[in-house]
Design a protein around this motif. Sequence first.
Motif, PDB file in Angstrom:
ATOM      1  N   GLU A   7       8.949  -8.827   2.897  1.00 39.98           N
ATOM      2  CA  GLU A   7       9.074 -10.259   3.175  1.00 39.98           C
ATOM      3  C   GLU A   7       9.938 -10.979   2.152  1.00 39.98           C
ATOM      4  OE1 GLU A   7       5.054 -11.600   3.420  1.00 39.98           O
ATOM      5  OE2 GLU A   7       4.604 -10.290   5.116  1.00 39.98           O
ATOM      6  N   ASN A   8      10.042 -10.442   0.946  1.00 41.06           N
ATOM      7  CA  ASN A   8      10.778 -11.097  -0.119  1.00 41.06           C
ATOM      8  C   ASN A   8      11.731 -10.089  -0.768  1.00 41.06           C
ATOM      9  OD1 ASN A   8      11.663 -12.378  -2.432  1.00 41.06           O
ATOM     10  ND2 ASN A   8       9.670 -13.267  -2.908  1.00 41.06           N
ATOM     11  N   ILE A  55      14.376  -2.065   8.716  1.00 39.51           N
ATOM     12  CA  ILE A  55      13.393  -2.205   7.648  1.00 39.51           C
ATOM     13  C   ILE A  55      12.202  -1.276   7.867  1.00 39.51           C
ATOM     14  CG2 ILE A  55      11.723  -3.800   6.607  1.00 39.51           C
ATOM     15  CD1 ILE A  55      13.821  -5.964   6.855  1.00 39.51           C
ATOM     16  N   ASN A  56      11.786  -1.075   9.096  1.00 32.38           N
ATOM     17  CA  ASN A  56      10.642  -0.211   9.361  1.00 32.38           C
ATOM     18  C   ASN A  56      10.946   1.260   9.126  1.00 32.38           C
ATOM     19  OD1 ASN A  56       8.918  -2.286   9.996  1.00 32.38           O
ATOM     20  ND2 ASN A  56       9.512  -2.310  12.130  1.00 32.38           N
ATOM     21  N   ASN A  57      12.204   1.612   8.955  1.00 32.26           N
ATOM     22  CA  ASN A  57      12.583   3.005   8.768  1.00 32.26           C
ATOM     23  C   ASN A  57      12.994   3.327   7.335  1.00 32.26           C
ATOM     24  OD1 ASN A  57      12.215   3.676  11.486  1.00 32.26           O
ATOM     25  ND2 ASN A  57      14.205   2.819  11.992  1.00 32.26           N
ATOM     26  N   MET A  75       3.582  -2.717  -2.886  1.00 35.40           N
ATOM     27  CA  MET A  75       3.511  -2.756  -1.428  1.00 35.40           C
ATOM     28  C   MET A  75       2.123  -3.175  -0.934  1.00 35.40           C
ATOM     29  SD  MET A  75       6.486  -2.306  -0.359  1.00 35.40           S
ATOM     30  CE  MET A  75       6.043  -2.342   1.363  1.00 35.40           C
ATOM     31  N   MET A  76       1.091  -2.816  -1.669  1.00 31.90           N
ATOM     32  CA  MET A  76      -0.261  -3.154  -1.234  1.00 31.90           C
ATOM     33  C   MET A  76      -0.692  -4.556  -1.645  1.00 31.90           C
ATOM     34  SD  MET A  76      -2.050   0.517  -1.933  1.00 31.90           S
ATOM     35  CE  MET A  76      -3.609   0.105  -1.211  1.00 31.90           C
ATOM     36  N   GLU A  77      -0.171  -5.040  -2.788  1.00 30.03           N
ATOM     37  CA  GLU A  77      -0.669  -6.305  -3.322  1.00 30.03           C
ATOM     38  C   GLU A  77       0.386  -7.379  -3.506  1.00 30.03           C
ATOM     39  OE1 GLU A  77      -2.435  -5.245  -7.013  1.00 30.03           O
ATOM     40  OE2 GLU A  77      -3.812  -3.809  -6.097  1.00 30.03           O
ATOM     41  N   GLY A  78       1.609  -6.981  -3.795  1.00 28.50           N
ATOM     42  CA  GLY A  78       2.581  -7.938  -4.300  1.00 28.50           C
ATOM     43  C   GLY A  78       3.554  -8.533  -3.320  1.00 28.50           C
ATOM     44  N   ARG A  79       3.326  -8.444  -2.056  1.00 29.77           N
ATOM     45  CA  ARG A  79       4.268  -8.985  -1.085  1.00 29.77           C
ATOM     46  C   ARG A  79       4.347 -10.463  -1.255  1.00 29.77           C
ATOM     47  NH1 ARG A  79       4.081  -5.302   4.123  1.00 29.77           N
ATOM     48  NH2 ARG A  79       3.038  -3.579   3.210  1.00 29.77           N
TER      49      ARG A  79
END
Length: 79
Positions: A7-8, A55-57, A75-79
């Motif tokens: 997202e960022n 992006i999904n690939n 990826m799990m916390e910092g989006r």
Amino acid sequence: MKIYNIENPEKFLEVIKQCKGSVELISQEGDRLNLKSELTKYLAISKLFADNTLINNMELVASDPDDVKFLMQYMMEGR
């Protein structure tokens, strides 16, 4: 590791910059692009983020095990 839904992009690039070892982006064609190289990073990322379907690939390979943990945490916390 597969990367989904960034997202960022600026934050993502900052996270890559903080990694100790090399971080490579694997293209759909199997090419390895070193994201620690400024030129390669900007060329690869600008192309990938210009077309959201790619992006999904995205797949990243980090040479340092600590970087793998760091990227997973982002990826799990910092989006």
